[in-house]
Enzyme design. Sequence first.
Site, PDB file in Angstrom:
ATOM      1  N   LYS A 163       0.844  -1.210   0.000  1.00  0.00           N
ATOM      2  CA  LYS A 163       0.000   0.000   0.000  1.00  0.00           C
ATOM      3  C   LYS A 163       0.872   1.250   0.000  1.00  0.00           C
ATOM      4  CE  LYS A 163      -4.000  -1.975   2.406  1.00  0.00           C
ATOM      5  NZ  LYS A 163      -4.797  -1.943   3.654  1.00  0.00           N
ATOM      6  N   CYS A 189      -0.391   1.153   6.122  1.00  0.00           N
ATOM      7  CA  CYS A 189      -0.769   0.294   7.252  1.00  0.00           C
ATOM      8  C   CYS A 189      -1.774  -0.758   6.801  1.00  0.00           C
ATOM      9  CB  CYS A 189      -1.427   1.105   8.364  1.00  0.00           C
ATOM     10  SG  CYS A 189      -0.357   2.290   9.173  1.00  0.00           S
ATOM     11  N   ASP A 190      -1.782  -1.870   7.532  1.00  0.00           N
ATOM     12  CA  ASP A 190      -2.818  -2.868   7.310  1.00  0.00           C
ATOM     13  C   ASP A 190      -3.040  -3.624   8.611  1.00  0.00           C
ATOM     14  OD1 ASP A 190      -4.472  -4.213   5.057  1.00  0.00           O
ATOM     15  OD2 ASP A 190      -3.703  -5.866   6.262  1.00  0.00           O
ATOM     16  N   SER A 191      -4.298  -3.865   8.936  1.00  0.00           N
ATOM     17  CA  SER A 191      -4.627  -4.566  10.183  1.00  0.00           C
ATOM     18  C   SER A 191      -5.467  -5.806   9.912  1.00  0.00           C
ATOM     19  CB  SER A 191      -5.428  -3.655  11.123  1.00  0.00           C
ATOM     20  OG  SER A 191      -4.705  -2.501  11.460  1.00  0.00           O
ATOM     21  N   GLY A 224       0.385  -4.000  10.448  1.00  0.00           N
ATOM     22  CA  GLY A 224       1.644  -3.802   9.744  1.00  0.00           C
ATOM     23  C   GLY A 224       1.828  -2.317   9.472  1.00  0.00           C
TER      24      GLY A 224
END
Length: 199
Positions: A52, A68-70, A105
């Site tokens: 991303k 970010c990634d959750s 992340g």
Amino acid sequence: MPKFILASASPARLRLLQNVGIDPIVLPSDFDESLVNVSDPKELVKILALRKGETVAAQQTEGLVLGCDSVLAIEGEIYGKPADASEAIARWQQMRGKVGELLTGHALIDLQQSKTLVRCQVSEVYFAEVSDRQIAAYVATGEPLKCAGCFALEGKGGLFVEKISGCHSNVIGLSLPLLRQMLDELGYDVTDFWHSQAT
């Protein structure tokens, strides 16, 4: 100071940054998450955050880009955003009374220095024993349909979380202590970004 770019459409992440005095330029990434198929949740969020961030960074010549990634992992199973209300209800029926790991992340890309840091923060979330009626009412609000893990800690979902072990802001989508550490590592002081305004 370089401009600070948030490569995310998440209003929760934007609010977290604004609450600590960082007013980022918001450029949501259009990276297709379905291209990444990884079963380890820690690796998955790190790769997605990086992809991303890279997608947005590729269109910039300068600045710091944060991707970010959750996801939520319960008993080894990875959960992202639910597809619809029925999936959200089924998910909550599985989650109640259990402990999940909320993994986020973080990829911080410094275009000036051509450096990239990728980290993962993990927080434990203890879910309450909520009733079927409460689950249905919560899903009917639409809130869980917008969130990885099917709940928003800073919203109505906060009522159904008994406690958090680890970083609190991480559960909302961005670990502020980790961001500060990553900025330190790149040679920046987080307080310097308090004065930079989005243009």
